[in-house]
Write a protein that holds these residues in place. Structure first.
Motif, short mmCIF file in Angstrom:
data_model
loop_
_atom_site.label_atom_id
_atom_site.label_comp_id
_atom_site.label_asym_id
_atom_site.label_seq_id
_atom_site.Cartn_x
_atom_site.Cartn_y
_atom_site.Cartn_z
N MET A 207 2.33 4.50 -3.09
CA MET A 207 2.37 4.91 -4.36
C MET A 207 3.43 4.14 -5.13
SD MET A 207 -0.60 6.15 -4.69
CE MET A 207 -0.59 6.96 -6.44
N SER B 140 -2.35 4.60 2.72
CA SER B 140 -1.19 4.16 1.72
C SER B 140 -0.09 4.77 2.89
CB SER B 140 -1.32 4.76 0.63
OG SER B 140 -0.19 5.90 0.43
N LEU C 26 0.88 -1.13 0.10
CA LEU C 26 -0.09 0.05 0.10
C LEU C 26 0.95 1.22 0.01
CD1 LEU C 26 -2.33 -1.16 2.56
CD2 LEU C 26 -2.71 -1.56 0.25
N ASN D 64 -6.58 3.65 -2.23
CA ASN D 64 -5.65 3.67 -3.32
C ASN D 64 -5.93 3.42 -4.65
OD1 ASN D 64 -3.32 3.82 -1.63
ND2 ASN D 64 -3.99 1.80 -0.64
N LEU E 225 2.51 0.85 -6.09
CA LEU E 225 1.16 0.65 -6.65
C LEU E 225 0.98 1.09 -8.33
CD1 LEU E 225 -0.88 2.31 -3.97
CD2 LEU E 225 -1.70 0.15 -4.96
N SER F 282 -6.53 -3.99 -4.22
CA SER F 282 -5.82 -3.00 -3.48
C SER F 282 -6.98 -2.53 -2.62
CB SER F 282 -5.03 -1.76 -4.15
OG SER F 282 -4.59 -1.24 -3.16
#
Ligand SMILES: O=c1ccn([C@@H]2O[C@H](COP(=O)(O)OP(=O)(O)O[C@H]3O[C@H](CO)[C@@H](O)[C@H](O)[C@H]3O)[C@@H](O)[C@H]2O)c(=O)[nH]1
Length: 467
Positions: A19, A81, A17, A47, A22, A43
């Protein structure tokens, strides 16, 4: 069971989790979808909402599987996140993440993908996949040299290095000369401040099981760049290790869309600057500097006289960023400061940007070099110091000098380093060297060949479904 050439795969993706995890997982998902395969991207709701919109031609091939993050004490409900949680409290987010085991297992049982590609945090996932007859690959967003430094799964699980000094020396399993090690302050500051492991599982142990119990390991790098490290990694892991290439992100599909007001404002400013004249400054989504260092960085940018665009993240525990008083007025039109999310890939692709003052997160490195921007390194945490050493060892970029023990740095060294990278004659060779990296890091056609190989491998193993 080998999949036939024309058969499509169903691949589940399960990133950590964050950026910086992801986005590259989504990037590889898009490449799989472009090749006609089906992707289930797992996810949490917030997110998924933050991810860039899918291009219409891929939207039927990628399904987002939204699993609410189970609530736990000490974690505010909207914190989904790593950038929503201060670095020292990341273990709480991992506790919540571990509670996704049940819904993820249920999803996998229901949908029976051929493969699941997962991240370092889900150390509990490989046995689940094995039981369900699903092939499993660990996708590393750390490069091969950082993984080698971390060591084979057995050492990771043993987690024997405990003091910061242990991380400043080359470990015994590296058989050649190397300067890919941490500086004392890169470990000390964070080891000492990070909260007790509320999950009871250290990151090292998570990595150990995630790697050790996988069927294959995919690494976001390539042997052309890290030849000796890939050979060693295969030896340390004793299992298939595949480079994914650098997965250069497409500019048009960056986080923000073209109608975005932030980008419009930034672009307007960048359009007024000279080609290659601007240094873009960003320390990623997790790192933050103590107040005095932020002030030195600001003063250094001011003293450098180089135009800059500074993306300052919104820190979870602070109501406002710590820019020194009067800073923006003093630098006037020469500097632009934006607080909050910016479309980084678009910024880096703009011809006015010549340099990138970066924390050396691997995504940022790949993105900056892919556009030939000269990196100016200011590593803060995680494996960022190792990345800096790897690149400096290849004479790529310049590093802001710091005190080895406490990590302090001063505005004059910031200014000198920025000028060296951007304008001084003495930096010309460095600028030329970085331009030479553009093809390796940024050429999408070349890089996709690695993904082709990886897909062939996944097909060759097919599905081992039992039911
Ligand atoms: O305002 C922003 C901030 C970030 N990004 C994007 O977010 C990603 C950030 O990734 P990275 O540069 O790697 O920074 P972090 O998210 O801080 O990196 C974490 O994840 C990386 C990959 O595992 C590690 O290399 C780092 O050490 C770790 O801190 C990149 O794609 C950026 O383009 C934006 O688009 N806009």
């Amino acid at each position: 069971m080998e999949k036939k050439e024309d058969e499509t795969l169903h691949v589940a993706m399960f990133p950590w989790l964050a950026m910086g995890h992801l986005l590259p997982f989504l990037n590889i998902s898009k490449l799989l979808a472009q090749k006609g395969h089906k992707v289930s991207f797992i996810s949490t709701p917030r997110n998924i909402e933050r991810l860039p919109k899918l291009p219409p031609n891929l939207s039927s091939s990628i399904t987002f599987v939204s699993l609410p993050l189970p609530p736990i004490p000490n974690l505010p409900p909207s914190s989904e996140s790593s950038m929503d949680v201060p670095y020292i409290n990341q273990q709480s987010l991992k506790s919540a993440f571990d509670l996704l085991q049940l819904p993820v297992t249920e999803f996998l049982r229901r949908s029976s993908p051929d493969w699941i590609i997962y991240d370092y945090t889900s150390h509990w996932l490989p046995p689940v996949a094995t039981e369900l007859g699903i092939k499993k690959a660990f996708f590393s967003l750390f490069n091969a040299s950082a993984l080698c430094f971390m060591g084979p799964p057995s050492s990771l699980i043993e987690d024997a290095r405990t003091t910061p000094d242990d991380f400043t020396v080359v470990p015994p399993w590296i058989p050649f000369e190397s300067d890919v090690v941490f500086r004392y302050h890169e470990v000390a500051r964070y080891v000492e401040k990070t909260e007790e492991d509320v999950t009871g599982i250290s990151d090292s142990v998570r990595f150990g099981y995630s790697i050790g119990e996988s069927d294959a390991v995919f690494v976001r790098s390539c042997p052309e760049f890290e030849p000796e490290w890939f050979v060693l990694l295969r030896d340390l892991y004793q299992k298939p290790v595949f480079p994914t290439g650098f997965l250069p992100p497409p500019v048009s599909e960056d986080h923000e869309d073209d109608g975005d007001a932030t980008w419009a404002r930034i672009k307007e400013w960048l359009d007024k600057q000279r080609v290659n004249s601007v240094v873009y400054v960003s320390l990623g989504t997790e790192a933050s500097l103590p107040r005095e260092e932020l002030a030195e960085l600001a003063l250094g940018l001011e003293k450098s006289k180089v135009p800059f665009l500074w993306a300052l993240r919104n820190e979870p525990t602070r109501s406002e960023p710590l820019i020194p008083d009067g800073f923006e007025e003093r630098v006037g039109g020469r500097g632009m400061v934006h607080v909050g999310w910016v479309p980084q890939v678009k910024i880096l692709s703009h011809e006015s940007v010549g340099g990138f003052l970066t924390h050396c997160g691997w995504n940022s490195v790949v993105e900056g070099l892919g556009f030939g921007r000269v990196p100016i390194f200011l590593p803060v945490l995680n494996e960022q110091g190792l990345n800096t050493r790897l690149l400096r060892g290849k004479d790529i970029g310049v590093e802001i000098p710091r005190n080895e023990r406490d990590g302090r740095f001063w505005s004059d060294s910031v200014a000198d380093t920025v000028r060296l990278a951007m304008i001084d004659d003495a930096g010309e060779l460095k600028r030329t060297k970085v331009k030479m990296m553009k093809g390796l890091f940024g050429n999408r056609d070349e890089n996709i060949l690695y993904v082709d190989e990886l897909i062939d491998y996944m097909k060759s193993k097919g599905s081992s479904h039992v039911g």
